[in-house]
Design a protein around this motif. Sequence first.
Motif, short mmCIF file in Angstrom:
data_model
loop_
_atom_site.label_atom_id
_atom_site.label_comp_id
_atom_site.label_asym_id
_atom_site.label_seq_id
_atom_site.Cartn_x
_atom_site.Cartn_y
_atom_site.Cartn_z
N HIS A 1 5.27 5.78 -6.78
CA HIS A 1 5.32 4.37 -6.38
C HIS A 1 6.68 3.78 -6.71
O HIS A 1 7.26 4.09 -7.76
N HIS B 1 4.06 -1.36 -8.35
CA HIS B 1 2.95 -1.14 -9.29
C HIS B 1 3.43 -1.25 -10.74
O HIS B 1 2.86 -0.63 -11.63
N ASP C 1 -3.76 -0.19 -5.05
CA ASP C 1 -4.00 0.58 -3.83
C ASP C 1 -5.50 0.77 -3.63
O ASP C 1 -6.19 1.22 -4.54
N HIS D 1 1.22 3.99 3.97
CA HIS D 1 0.07 3.08 3.92
C HIS D 1 -0.88 3.27 5.10
O HIS D 1 -1.39 2.31 5.66
N HIS E 1 -4.45 3.95 2.80
CA HIS E 1 -4.85 2.89 1.86
C HIS E 1 -4.10 1.61 2.17
O HIS E 1 -3.07 1.63 2.84
N HIS F 1 -2.26 -1.68 0.29
CA HIS F 1 -1.63 -2.03 -0.99
C HIS F 1 -1.74 -3.55 -1.14
O HIS F 1 -1.11 -4.30 -0.40
#
Length: 275
Positions: free
Chosen positions: A114, A117, A124, A210, A213, A215
Amino acid sequence: MRKLHLAALALAGCAASAPVLAQTGNGWTVAATPAAGAARAIGWYANGCIRGATALALEGPGWRVLRPQRNRYWGHPELIATLRVLGQRVRAATGKAMLVADIAQPRGGPASGHASHQIGLDADIRFQLVPDGPLDPALRDEGTELSVVADGKEIDRARWSAEQVALLRIAAELPRVDRIFVNPVIKRELCQTAQGDRRWLAKVVPWYGHDGHMHVRLKCPADSPDCRPQDPLSADDGCGTALAWWFTSEPFRNHVARPAKPPEPPAQCRALWSQ
Ligand SMILES: [Zn+2]
């Protein structure tokens, strides 16, 4: 001195009482426990740390935490509360549970895989929803993220339904959520199909990757004066030229993520990591 002591404890077989120590991308050693004190998100989403983080329970109504052995289920209390509400609303809307992947390390900072984060305000959440019952341990610990974008170009209809739209919309309509990053193909799908009040679309922002998932990023909390906010989003739904750019620009089609040299973390973070 304290670190040496902890290392000696671990070597002596007292691992249960000695925190595991991990190295940040800056070479700083971060404990496996949160830094004590009132909650503070410190710095920038991609260069900072967090004090007073709390843990998301590994399971609850409407959510399950993935890969708990990575110890990345920590965040600012506002993020943890937001995820709990999101899980409950997703369950109410779909009858299923969401899969929460990485949030942050107990004291934030750089985490492998990442750029952001780092300050306990990013999470996520996979697009795949699961029955709200016992989670298959193989999925929890090793399950591969399933892309909802086929060949990097089109929505994969076998993995996309009204449930994924509900997940995104419920998250975007939570007031503390600042923005949600998704693959441009997903944003385009939402732009082409969203019915009724479309204001929530503004928070759904195209970004590289992405595709398995979303974010979710929270705004800087009121208790964190040293948290640097993102620039405001544009006032429209983001479905016009800003989206078209992703499908016409060379940088997107030929994007290769290059690891950048980690920036120097804020002084407050260095102090927090060395406690
Ligand atoms: Zn993320």
